[in-house]
Scaffold this motif. Structure first.
Motif: not given
Ligand SMILES: Cc1cc2nc3c(=O)[nH]c(=O)nc-3n(C[C@H](O)[C@H](O)[C@H](O)COP(=O)(O)OP(=O)(O)OC[C@H]3O[C@@H](n4cnc5c(N)ncnc54)[C@H](O)[C@@H]3O)c2cc1C
Length: 334
Positions: A41, A62, A128-129, A159-160, A191, A238, A279, A282, A305, A316
């Motif tokens: 992200r 930011y 590479e999933r 990952a989320p 989002c 956004q 996203w 998000s 995360g 994060a």
């Protein structure tokens, strides 16, 4: 002594921070990411139309550095020229200032550059999933859609959390109830982020970011005033969580039209090109106070995360650093 190997799922800021620290301490680290590039992200893109080239940060806008540990890293990055202070406070459309006097940082030349800087000496495999994990003969086997299997003594998943839980379910690994309930409790807002390449400068006031009412739009940033788009004018727009949730299934062209109309008072220009990104995860709405979750499920695995440590970019990063510290301490203790 056997060299310890770590497989990290996710090349966002959390995974990269953990990887940098672990590799510096001599561990064999592999970062796997399904994306084309690193950053997750922390995402930037270009749009081109004739001579005009716009650069857009279409994920995080930011970040703050309030924790002394993270601030020390940010100061190194400032010295290395990969981050800059964008502003000390940002305006709202009513004229109020949010985060007045607080340093708001951005990547230089754009946010993804920070991730690229962190990844430069790491073994990162993009596109590479990961699709499943298996704990076999005291080693994690990490299976990917490409058919590749990576092995690690330790596993770090960044990952989320809904995606992480899906991976464990697909792997037929049943997490203990407390772990499953902790991870499942975190919910995320979707989002829509719209990048618009403009013919003329936007009307977004200095320093180039603007908090809007929240719905349908939450935020706009002028790439030119932000200093990330020297060769073209552009804004990132956004949408708010309600708008985004309501339009999850709406045709992209219609979402672009609705968002562009809502942004009109701040555009002041014809639109040359646009790109919409959804996203789905998000921002965590209710990040956990703890820095990560660790357990033997059935082998040693860390969950990290921005769902941890208060969320956002800083959370994060701190989650990744805390994982690295815990992992190194556990090895030192044998
Ligand atoms: C539009 C938007 C605006 C934001 N604005 C701000 C802001 O202004 N300030 C702020 O502090 N924060 C902001 N954030 C939040 C911030 O971007 C995140 O908190 C932070 O970047 C999360 O980092 P992460 O490493 O935890 O996760 P991510 O960056 O999401 O990294 C996770 C990685 O895992 C990878 N992955 C997932 N599943 C798999 C799989 N199966 N196999 C391989 N790889 C996989 C993904 O590709 C991704 O790269 C914003 C976020 C969005 C979306």
């Amino acid at each position: 002594m056997k060299q310890i190997s770590v497989v990290i799922v996710g090349g966002g800021l959390c995974g990269l921070m953990a990887a940098v620290v672990l590799q510096r301490q001599g561990l064999e680290v592999t970062v796997l990411d399904k994306g084309k590039g690193v950053g997750g992200r922390l995402a930037s893109r270009r749009l081109r139309h004739g001579e005009a080239v716009g650069c857009f940060d279409f994920g995080a806008q930011y970040f703050k550095a309030q924790d002394p540990l993270f601030l020390a890293w940010v100061e190194d990055w400032l010295n290395a020229g990969v981050v800059k202070v964008w502003a000390e406070g940002m305006g709202t459309e009513t004229g109020a200032i949010r985060s007045q006097g607080v340093k708001l940082y951005r990547g230089e030349p754009s946010n993804r550059s920070l991730a690229q800087y962190l990844a430069q000496d790491l073994r990162v495999v993009n596109q590479e999933r990961v699709n499943s994990f298996h704990w076999q003969d005291d080693v994690w086997q990490v299976h990917c859609d490409s058919g590749q299997v990576y092995q690690g003594d330790r596993l770090v998943v960044t990952a989320p959390l809904p995606q992480t839980l899906d991976l464990f379910e697909t792997s037929a690994i049943k997490l203990p109830d407390y772990a499953h309930q902790t991870l499942e409790a975190v919910t995320y807002d979707p989002c829509f982020s719209l990048s618009l390449l403009l013919e003329q400068p936007s009307l977004v006031p200095d320093p180039g970011g603007l908090w809007l009412s929240g719905e349908p739009l939450a935020w706009m940033a002028c790439s030119t005033k932000k200093g990330i788009s020297p060769q073209g004018y552009g804004v990132t727009v956004q949408a708010g969580p309600e708008f985004s949730r309501h339009h999850l299934e709406t045709d992209a062209a219609q979402v672009i039209q609705l968002m562009t109309e809502a942004a009109q008072p701040w555009l002041g220009s014809a639109v040359l090109d646009s790109h919409l990104h959804l996203w789905r995860y998000s921002h965590p709405q209710n990040p956990l106070d703890q820095p990560f979750l660790f357990g033997d499920f059935p082998g040693p695995v860390y969950f990290g995360g921005d769902a941890f440590h208060g969320g956002k970019v800083e959370g994060a990063a701190l989650s990744g650093l805390a994982i690295a510290e815990h992992l190194l301490n556990s090895l030192a203790k044998g």
